[in-house]
Design a protein around this motif. Structure first.
Motif, PDB file in Angstrom:
ATOM      1  N   THR A  54       0.773  -1.242   0.000  1.00 46.33           N
ATOM      2  CA  THR A  54       0.000   0.000   0.000  1.00 46.33           C
ATOM      3  C   THR A  54       0.813   1.306   0.000  1.00 46.33           C
ATOM      4  O   THR A  54       0.535   2.175  -0.820  1.00 46.33           O
ATOM      5  CB  THR A  54      -1.043  -0.037   1.135  1.00 46.33           C
ATOM      6  N   ASP A 100      -9.185  -4.136   2.476  1.00 44.63           N
ATOM      7  CA  ASP A 100      -7.872  -4.795   2.603  1.00 44.63           C
ATOM      8  C   ASP A 100      -7.711  -5.405   3.996  1.00 44.63           C
ATOM      9  O   ASP A 100      -7.214  -6.520   4.147  1.00 44.63           O
ATOM     10  CB  ASP A 100      -6.755  -3.787   2.347  1.00 44.63           C
ATOM     11  N   HIS A 134      -6.967  -9.416   4.489  1.00 45.90           N
ATOM     12  CA  HIS A 134      -5.804  -9.998   5.165  1.00 45.90           C
ATOM     13  C   HIS A 134      -6.252 -11.054   6.172  1.00 45.90           C
ATOM     14  O   HIS A 134      -5.609 -12.080   6.341  1.00 45.90           O
ATOM     15  CB  HIS A 134      -5.003  -8.913   5.884  1.00 45.90           C
ATOM     16  N   HIS A 191      -3.543  -2.603  -5.147  1.00 40.76           N
ATOM     17  CA  HIS A 191      -2.859  -3.879  -5.380  1.00 40.76           C
ATOM     18  C   HIS A 191      -3.883  -4.977  -5.248  1.00 40.76           C
ATOM     19  O   HIS A 191      -5.016  -4.720  -4.808  1.00 40.76           O
ATOM     20  CB  HIS A 191      -1.717  -4.068  -4.372  1.00 40.76           C
TER      21      HIS A 191
HETATM   22 ZN   LIG Z   1      -2.777  -4.948   2.510  1.00 41.23          ZN
END
Ligand SMILES: [Zn+2]
Length: 411
Positions: free
Chosen positions: A48, A211, A215, A258
């Motif tokens: 990030t 995100d 994770h 990403h």
């Molecule tokens: Zn991440």
């Protein structure tokens, strides 16, 4: 002025193209039906802080100089850690890490030789706004909302996790219940306030909760989190008077920084005496002997593509095979690898993790059974890229800032 509409840039952290393309959510679906879409590539390492700097400056890491989540500061002889995990932040020194992440990334580490999209547009007299994005360098000084935190320079309208707020919006505190999406809810509140007032030429609207959820649960196990990101975008559409009215007033980019891979194995990278900075699915080695280190990594199962420079020439290895064609099997591989190595803050050897692997961070933390990213591999490197009212979607996240600047040229 139909082709000079103000722009919203919505960045959903860690959103994969697959998750975007299969999402059946009202705001994202409406925008996709009205825009131009493609899969685009991220930068390397696909982490990030590196990616957001690329989105905001329009450059690869050789331009903006942010090399990784964790790196060795050659000038100050110390590690910089932008928050791989809470344990890693503690290991690197809590106060130091918070200052690096919140203040010095922008004030010191981000190269002065490149302009941010906020600087470029405000130098032309336009107004930029940013919500929660950690790459925010601009021309306007902002005081913190709590004592003991330094003033920072950001866009004219700047909202950062309740810590800096250029305007009083009445938004609730950002960091209350992370797992339930409180940060994106804060963004939605501020975004609604900004759209209601038509308060910007560019709004950078950063949504990190997806995100965070990926994770923990893995790349494709987080539909509820994506529904919350969609709701945060829907809040902007509603504030404009509905989806159609929103598109009459604004152009919009929706992208991610990403991708995300499933983590099935973890490894601690060790190359003898040289310093390794590792986090998620990328590692850097600071060494005087790049070839020796790269050859040593031939036997390391967690190491995928390993790149270094030799007499100024890019070299790529994997499992003992030395061939630049290895980089043609991953998105934009040669360009991304060369640009990552040309960053003056990067290590001499860069390691892209093999599929399934994650490198433990400074505190030994990892996301085994969940998701991670950072490598050159397609799962980490491909992002959804949707534009509405801006022409063709760019092929790289480095194309977003130039697209916005060009669109607002005569605004
Ligand atoms: Zn991440």
């Amino acid at each position: 002025m139909p082709d000079r509409k103000p722009v919203v840039l919505a960045v959903i952290d860690g959103l994969t193209p697959g998750a975007f393309e299969s999402a059946d959510l009202p705001a994202l679906r409406f925008l996709a039906e009205h825009g131009e879409y493609r899969r685009a590539s991220s930068v390397f390492p696909s982490l990030t802080p590196v990616c957001l700097a690329s989105i905001v400056t329009g450059t690869h890491p050789d331009g903006h100089h942010i090399p990784h989540l964790v790196w060795w500061h050659r000038g100050e002889h110390r590690l910089v850690e932008y928050g791989s995990s809470f344990g890693a932040v503690r290991a690197a020194g809590l106060a130091r890490s918070l200052r690096d992440t919140i203040v010095d990334l922008n004030a010191k580490h981000l190269s002065r030789d490149v302009s941010t999209v906020y600087e470029t547009l405000e130098d032309r007299g336009l107004t930029t706004a940013a919500v929660n994005i950690t790459c925010y360098r601009g021309r306007n000084r902002h005081l913190p909302t709590i004592p003991g935190v330094p003033a920072v320079y950001g866009p004219k309208r700047f909202f950062f996790y309740s810590l800096y707020e250029s305007d009083r919006t009445g938004a609730p505190l950002a960091v209350r219940s992370r797992a339930l999406g409180s940060i994106d809810a804060y963004a939605a509140f501020v975004g609604r306030w900004l759209v209601t007032r038509d308060g910007f030429d560019l709004l950078v609207y950063y949504l990190p909760d997806y995100d965070f959820a990926s994770h923990a649960a893995g790349p494709n196990a987080t539909p509820q989190a994506l529904a919350r990101s969609d709701a945060a975008i829907a809040a902007l559409l509603d504030a404009a008077g509905g989806p159609e009215a929103f598109l009459e007033r604004y152009a919009i980019v929706v992208c991610s920084d990403h991708g995300q891979s499933a983590v099935t194995e973890v490894a601690r990278l060790d190359v003898g005496g040289d310093l390794v900075t590792a986090s998620n699915r990328a590692a850097m080695v600071y060494t005087d002997e790049p070839r020796r280190v790269a050859e040593q990594l031939d036997r390391e199962p967690s190491a995928g593509i390993v790149v270094f420079l030799e007499d100024g020439r890019l070299v790529a290895r994997r499992d003992g095979d030395e061939d630049l064609a290895l980089l043609d099997a991953v998105p934009d591989g040669r360009v991304r690898a060369a640009a990552a190595l040309a960053n003056p803050n990067a290590g001499e050897v860069l390691v892209s993790a093999a599929p399934g692997f994650e490198f433990v961070d400074l505190a030994g933390r990892h996301h085994l059974g969940g998701g991670s990213h950072g490598s050159l591999e397609p799962a980490d490197s491909e992002v959804p890229m949707l534009t509405v009212g801006l022409g063709p979607a760019p092929a790289s996240i480095t194309g977003v800032a130039p697209l916005v600047v060009e669109h607002l040229r005569d605004a």
